[in-house]
Design a protein around this motif. Structure first.
Motif, mmCIF file in Angstrom:
data_model
loop_
_atom_site.group_PDB
_atom_site.id
_atom_site.type_symbol
_atom_site.label_atom_id
_atom_site.label_comp_id
_atom_site.label_asym_id
_atom_site.label_seq_id
_atom_site.Cartn_x
_atom_site.Cartn_y
_atom_site.Cartn_z
ATOM 1 N N PRO A 136 0.801 -1.229 0.000
ATOM 2 C CA PRO A 136 0.000 0.000 0.000
ATOM 3 C C PRO A 136 0.830 1.273 0.000
ATOM 4 O O PRO A 136 0.371 2.307 -0.461
ATOM 5 C CB PRO A 136 -0.817 -0.110 1.284
ATOM 6 C CG PRO A 136 -0.083 -1.081 2.138
ATOM 7 C CD PRO A 136 0.656 -2.008 1.232
ATOM 8 N N GLU A 137 2.058 1.200 0.522
ATOM 9 C CA GLU A 137 2.863 2.419 0.594
ATOM 10 C C GLU A 137 4.205 2.199 -0.076
ATOM 11 O O GLU A 137 4.878 1.203 0.201
ATOM 12 C CB GLU A 137 3.070 2.833 2.048
ATOM 13 C CG GLU A 137 1.792 3.292 2.696
ATOM 14 C CD GLU A 137 2.000 3.771 4.110
ATOM 15 O OE1 GLU A 137 1.462 4.816 4.453
ATOM 16 O OE2 GLU A 137 2.722 3.081 4.864
ATOM 17 N N THR A 138 4.595 3.159 -0.899
ATOM 18 C CA THR A 138 5.832 3.027 -1.674
ATOM 19 C C THR A 138 6.430 4.413 -1.870
ATOM 20 O O THR A 138 5.790 5.410 -1.563
ATOM 21 C CB THR A 138 5.522 2.437 -3.058
ATOM 22 O OG1 THR A 138 4.659 3.341 -3.745
ATOM 23 C CG2 THR A 138 4.841 1.078 -2.953
ATOM 24 N N PHE A 139 7.644 4.465 -2.398
ATOM 25 C CA PHE A 139 8.254 5.784 -2.653
ATOM 26 C C PHE A 139 9.147 5.737 -3.886
ATOM 27 O O PHE A 139 9.572 4.671 -4.324
ATOM 28 C CB PHE A 139 9.044 6.268 -1.432
ATOM 29 C CG PHE A 139 10.258 5.416 -1.099
ATOM 30 C CD1 PHE A 139 10.146 4.310 -0.277
ATOM 31 C CD2 PHE A 139 11.509 5.730 -1.610
ATOM 32 C CE1 PHE A 139 11.246 3.519 0.030
ATOM 33 C CE2 PHE A 139 12.622 4.954 -1.308
ATOM 34 C CZ PHE A 139 12.489 3.841 -0.483
ATOM 35 N N SER A 140 9.408 6.935 -4.412
ATOM 36 C CA SER A 140 10.311 7.078 -5.563
ATOM 37 C C SER A 140 11.133 8.341 -5.358
ATOM 38 O O SER A 140 10.950 9.058 -4.371
ATOM 39 C CB SER A 140 9.497 7.186 -6.843
ATOM 40 O OG SER A 140 8.820 8.427 -6.856
ATOM 41 N N PHE A 141 12.046 8.616 -6.297
ATOM 42 C CA PHE A 141 12.896 9.809 -6.211
ATOM 43 C C PHE A 141 12.644 10.718 -7.415
ATOM 44 O O PHE A 141 12.561 10.238 -8.546
ATOM 45 C CB PHE A 141 14.369 9.415 -6.192
ATOM 46 C CG PHE A 141 14.717 8.528 -5.040
ATOM 47 C CD1 PHE A 141 14.956 9.063 -3.784
ATOM 48 C CD2 PHE A 141 14.780 7.156 -5.200
ATOM 49 C CE1 PHE A 141 15.247 8.236 -2.707
ATOM 50 C CE2 PHE A 141 15.067 6.325 -4.135
ATOM 51 C CZ PHE A 141 15.309 6.868 -2.884
ATOM 52 N N VAL A 142 12.559 12.010 -7.147
ATOM 53 C CA VAL A 142 12.397 12.982 -8.241
ATOM 54 C C VAL A 142 13.589 12.888 -9.197
ATOM 55 O O VAL A 142 13.439 12.975 -10.415
ATOM 56 C CB VAL A 142 12.302 14.411 -7.656
ATOM 57 C CG1 VAL A 142 12.348 15.446 -8.755
ATOM 58 C CG2 VAL A 142 11.034 14.552 -6.828
ATOM 59 N N GLU A 143 14.770 12.658 -8.652
ATOM 60 C CA GLU A 143 16.003 12.739 -9.445
ATOM 61 C C GLU A 143 16.214 11.546 -10.371
ATOM 62 O O GLU A 143 17.075 11.598 -11.257
ATOM 63 C CB GLU A 143 17.216 12.869 -8.515
ATOM 64 C CG GLU A 143 17.311 14.206 -7.777
ATOM 65 C CD GLU A 143 16.350 14.325 -6.600
ATOM 66 O OE1 GLU A 143 15.666 13.336 -6.262
ATOM 67 O OE2 GLU A 143 16.279 15.425 -6.024
ATOM 68 N N THR A 144 15.465 10.456 -10.185
ATOM 69 C CA THR A 144 15.671 9.255 -10.997
ATOM 70 C C THR A 144 15.584 9.577 -12.483
ATOM 71 O O THR A 144 16.328 9.043 -13.294
ATOM 72 C CB THR A 144 14.593 8.192 -10.654
ATOM 73 O OG1 THR A 144 14.544 8.049 -9.253
ATOM 74 C CG2 THR A 144 14.923 6.853 -11.286
ATOM 75 N N THR A 145 14.648 10.444 -12.818
ATOM 76 C CA THR A 145 14.401 10.709 -14.230
ATOM 77 C C THR A 145 14.708 12.153 -14.598
ATOM 78 O O THR A 145 14.217 12.661 -15.598
ATOM 79 C CB THR A 145 12.929 10.410 -14.555
ATOM 80 O OG1 THR A 145 12.118 11.175 -13.677
ATOM 81 C CG2 THR A 145 12.619 8.930 -14.393
ATOM 82 N N SER A 146 15.546 12.824 -13.798
ATOM 83 C CA SER A 146 15.747 14.250 -14.069
ATOM 84 C C SER A 146 16.470 14.475 -15.398
ATOM 85 O O SER A 146 16.261 15.495 -16.041
ATOM 86 C CB SER A 146 16.441 14.951 -12.903
ATOM 87 O OG SER A 146 17.534 14.212 -12.471
ATOM 88 N N ALA A 147 17.284 13.503 -15.843
ATOM 89 C CA ALA A 147 17.966 13.675 -17.129
ATOM 90 C C ALA A 147 16.938 13.754 -18.261
ATOM 91 O O ALA A 147 17.077 14.566 -19.181
ATOM 92 C CB ALA A 147 18.937 12.527 -17.377
ATOM 93 N N CYS A 148 15.881 12.931 -18.187
ATOM 94 C CA CYS A 148 14.834 12.967 -19.217
ATOM 95 C C CYS A 148 14.008 14.254 -19.108
ATOM 96 O O CYS A 148 13.622 14.836 -20.114
ATOM 97 C CB CYS A 148 13.927 11.740 -19.103
ATOM 98 S SG CYS A 148 14.640 10.245 -19.843
ATOM 99 N N ALA A 149 13.752 14.669 -17.855
ATOM 100 C CA ALA A 149 12.985 15.901 -17.650
ATOM 101 C C ALA A 149 13.732 17.077 -18.276
ATOM 102 O O ALA A 149 13.142 17.918 -18.952
ATOM 103 C CB ALA A 149 12.740 16.132 -16.168
ATOM 104 N N THR A 150 15.057 17.113 -18.072
ATOM 105 C CA THR A 150 15.879 18.187 -18.638
ATOM 106 C C THR A 150 15.837 18.131 -20.165
ATOM 107 O O THR A 150 15.834 19.155 -20.832
ATOM 108 C CB THR A 150 17.335 18.032 -18.146
ATOM 109 O OG1 THR A 150 17.298 17.900 -16.730
ATOM 110 C CG2 THR A 150 18.183 19.221 -18.520
ATOM 111 N N ALA A 151 15.791 16.903 -20.700
ATOM 112 C CA ALA A 151 15.763 16.743 -22.156
ATOM 113 C C ALA A 151 14.360 16.973 -22.724
ATOM 114 O O ALA A 151 14.139 16.787 -23.918
ATOM 115 C CB ALA A 151 16.260 15.351 -22.530
ATOM 116 N N GLY A 152 13.425 17.359 -21.856
ATOM 117 C CA GLY A 152 12.087 17.704 -22.345
ATOM 118 C C GLY A 152 11.131 16.537 -22.471
ATOM 119 O O GLY A 152 10.065 16.674 -23.053
#
Ligand SMILES: *[C@@H]1O[C@H](CO)[C@@H](O)[C@H](O)[C@H]1NC(C)=O
Ligand SMILES: *[C@@H]1O[C@H](CO)[C@@H](O)[C@H](O)[C@H]1NC(C)=O
Ligand SMILES: *[C@@H]1O[C@H](CO)[C@@H](O)[C@H](O)[C@H]1NC(C)=O
Length: 687
Positions: free
Chosen positions: A367-383
């Motif tokens: 029921p409870e889980t977590f993730s990190f914002v930074e995991t995919t920040s390279a893709c976010a930066t690439a748009g």
């Protein structure tokens, strides 16, 4: 002589005892407490009259509380700054340490446990009265307050526990407490921890000692063990009832919670973060502090080892946060600040190896889980922002893309289906998935099949891992068991609504301009030509394959070797719809025992289906009207080669070397004239 003289003094004192508090024992600057009070009043009040000028005299040990062999009148000046007069001293017990200090122009020494000790009762001083053992001293900003002198070993349990006012305890720490007894925790400390060492851990400036405000912090779920300011602390995992923090006056962050650290975030920015170690889980740290809100944590380096973690990109709540960060984010091996997001219920968790850290798999809902914002920040930066379940990876041609990381066992229903429903699911598979979880079907697989192992089965060259796109497919009634790329899949005869296939499975045919259906496979012929065919097994029935997929005319079927055995077959040359296609093919066509391609075609109704034994396959007879049947184009190809066109229900019979082959109908010993010759040839001759 001295003893006799003192005995006389005491006698006088006892005689005067009736005169109440004006009465006091005389002492000079060299008189030790044990000489004047120790024998008569070892643990009660003892009044002494001190002379002036005791900044010189016998040595003293301690601060606030002094050893019994300290000069009482000098100790009084040291503790209060008052030179001479009426002094109320009290014997104290169980003192484990005596801390030396320079106060009011007098230097006292430090020492360990002594059998006797004393302190001054200061009911009315500039601080309005201090507790026994405290001193009233300058605490900055021109204020005076009662302060408890500590050494580098004193902990909450043996000091502040008895001295705190409303949970706050003012202590005086000596310089140099980078060393001392053990400390557990970070920002919040276990009560067994050395207060003055914890103070240095919390605030580097306190290495030179000073007045420290200690604040009770109550119950804790876990405490981080970290290294800071030359002090290494231990972690504590499991509930504790009591804890403390070191109050901070001004800091760059302008007010963090007691459990937070004010951290330089780079670019001159400061922010409050939660300091964790490599073992603390999300549920014992982020969840306790911030609930489901975002949690900014500071991770130490070296979390390659640490607590268990389960999942990839999204982790179970009982996973160690900083170790998960080092698993999820490439440049976290040296530690740093990461942003943790609560992700709610997830169906399954892939266990993978990343950045030299292995995560565990968990194939049940959490029921409870977590993730990190930074995991995919390279893709976010690439748009191209990714979902929290995704990872930002090289998806070929050096391009970054968002993909779902799987392992070799996790199945469609708890990953692709739960994240994307009826949408496509782009996944990255690890290498080595020719072993892994169960897989049912061929080209189209059931929802409980391991996605990456199915991918190795369906798509060439995927055992080294890579990116594939799984596509949801509708209901199937049959899943064929085949062996491909060293993966053997399971067989299932069952109406099954949730299934999937792979977009890349038939890409070789697509390059050749052929668009295969999802249930088809791309067959490469010996001459390099390609065609879309349906791969089935020795049990797959016409009704569940060619008929179900609407390929009733010229249904190209790829048969495995060994279909002498397999599903039941009824008829000869024309077979009932319930017959196993490939076993019927072995029956109908010589040379099909080792498998190969055949072309089956629907034949509609027949009045009877004669059984026969051919090519080691015995087909059953079925003497009833039946509306759906099929036959093979290849059955009569020998006759076709000789220029004869046989009917589908006919077989081509070789007549030896001298005579040409003939087309003839296979009968069995029960077949009636009316159902066969009459029905199919009418009044014409019946071969
Ligand atoms: C202790 O706390 C209570 C409630 O917060 C407050 O009313 C009281 O004045 C405090 N006492 C002292 C000595 O600070
Ligand atoms: C798989 O599909 C079946 C049939 O539709 C369904 O009952 C089952 O819940 C699905 N399993 C998972 C794990 O999604
Ligand atoms: C086979 O054909 C009959 C009609 O002759 C039909 O009723 C039956 O449903 C078919 N069987 C299957 C498994 O589709």
């Amino acid at each position: 002589m001295k003893a006799i003289a003192y005995a006389l003094l005491v006698a006088v004192y006892i005689l005067q005892a009736r005169c109440e508090e004006q009465c006091s024992l005389p002492a000079d600057c060299f008189t030790k407490w044990e000489e004047v009070c120790g024998e008569l009043f070892p643990s009660s009040l003892c009044n002494v009259m001190c002379p002036k000028g005791c900044n010189l005299g016998e040595r003293i040990r301690g601060t606030g509380t002094y050893t019994g062999d300290s000069a009482i009148c000098r100790a009084y000046v040291h503790a209060t700054g008052t030179d001479g007069g009426f002094v109320a001293a009290m014997g104290t017990e169980d003192k484990r340490f005596f801390i030396g200090s320079s106060l009011n122009g007098i230097r006292s020494e430090s020492t360990g446990a002594r059998s006797t000790s004393f302190a001054f009762l200061e009911e009315e001083n500039e601080c309005g009265g201090c507790q026994l053992g405290e001193i009233c001293t300058d605490v900055g900003e021109g204020k005076k307050a009662c302060v408890l002198p500590l050494d580098c070993n004193a902990n909450w349990d043996n000091s502040c526990e008895d001295y705190n006012r409303n949970g706050t305890c003012l202590v005086m720490c000596p310089a140099g407490c980078t060393r001392g007894s053990s400390v557990w925790g970070t920002d919040i400390y276990r009560t067994a921890s050395s207060i003055c060492r914890a103070a240095v851990h919390s605030n580097a400036d306190l290495a030179k000692g000073g007045i420290v405000t200690v604040v009770a912090q109550g119950e804790q779920a876990s405490l981080a063990g970290t290294h800071r300011n030359g002090v290494g602390t231990m972690g504590h995992y499991g509930d504790i009832d009591q804890s403390f923090s070191i109050a901070r006056s001004s800091e760059a962050c302008g007010g963090c919670e007691a459990f937070e650290t004010c951290q330089d975030l780079g670019d001159g920015q400061f922010g409050c973060v939660l300091s964790l170690d490599c073992r603390q889980t999300w549920e014992d740290s982020c969840k306790v502090r911030y609930g489901q809100e975002k949690c900014r944590v500071l991770c130490p380096e070296g979390c390659k080892n640490g607590g268990g973690i389960y999942g990839s990109d999204i982790y179970t709540s009982n996973s160690a946060v900083c170790r998960a960060a080092a698993h999820a984010i490439p440049d976290m091996k040296n530690g740093g600040v990461v942003n943790v997001l609560s992700q709610g219920q997830q169906q399954g968790f892939a266990g993978t190896v990343r950045n030299e850290i292995g995560s565990g798999a968990y194939y049940k809902p959490k029921p409870e889980t977590f993730s990190f914002v930074e995991t995919t920040s390279a893709c976010a930066t690439a748009g191209t922002p990714c979902g929290p379940e995704q990872t930002c990876q090289d998806v070929g041609d050096g391009k970054l893309g968002c993909v779902l990381q799987l392992d070799c066992r996790i199945y469609w229903g708890i990953t692709c289906k739960s994240h994307y429903g009826d949408g496509p699911c782009r996944v990255i598979c690890p290498s080595g998935c020719k072993s892994g979880g169960g897989v049912w079907g061929t080209d189209i697989y059931s929802n409980v099949s391991a996605v990456c192992r199915a991918a190795v089965h369906a798509v060439p060259d995927l055992n080294e891992g890579g990116v594939v796109t799984a596509l949801p497919q509708g209901e199937q009634v049959h899943f064929a068991s085949t062996v491909r790329n060293e993966v053997t899949t399971g067989r299932m005869f069952k109406r099954w609504p949730e299934t999937f296939s792979f977009a890349e499975a038939t890409s070789a045919c697509k390059e050749a301009g052929l668009n295969c259906e999802p249930h088809q496979t791309c067959h490469v012929h010996e001459d390099g030509k390609k065609s879309c065919v349906m791969a089935v097994d020795c049990y797959s029935r016409w009704s569940d394959t060619c008929k179900f997929q609407h390929g009733e005319d010229n249904c190209r079927v790829q048969c495995p070797a060994g279909c002498v055995k397999g599903g039941s077959v009824h008829g000869s040359d024309v077979y009932t719809n319930t017959s196993a296609v490939c076993r019927a093919a072995v029956h109908a066509i010589s040379g099909m025992k080792s498998g190969g391609l055949v072309t089956a075609t629907a034949q509609g109704g027949r009045l009877t289906f004669p059984g026969s034994v051919r090519n080691d396959v015995s087909s059953g007879n079925f003497h009833r009207k039946w509306d759906e049947s099929f036959a093979f184009v290849e059955t009569t190809s020998a006759c076709a080669a000789a220029g004869l066109t046989c009917a589908p229900h006919e077989t081509c019979v070789e007549m030896g070397e001298k005579e040409p082959p003939v087309c003839a109908m296979q009968l069995d010993c029960w077949v009636k004239w009316a159902d066969t010759c009459k029905h199919l040839y009418g009044d014409k001759p019946c071969p």
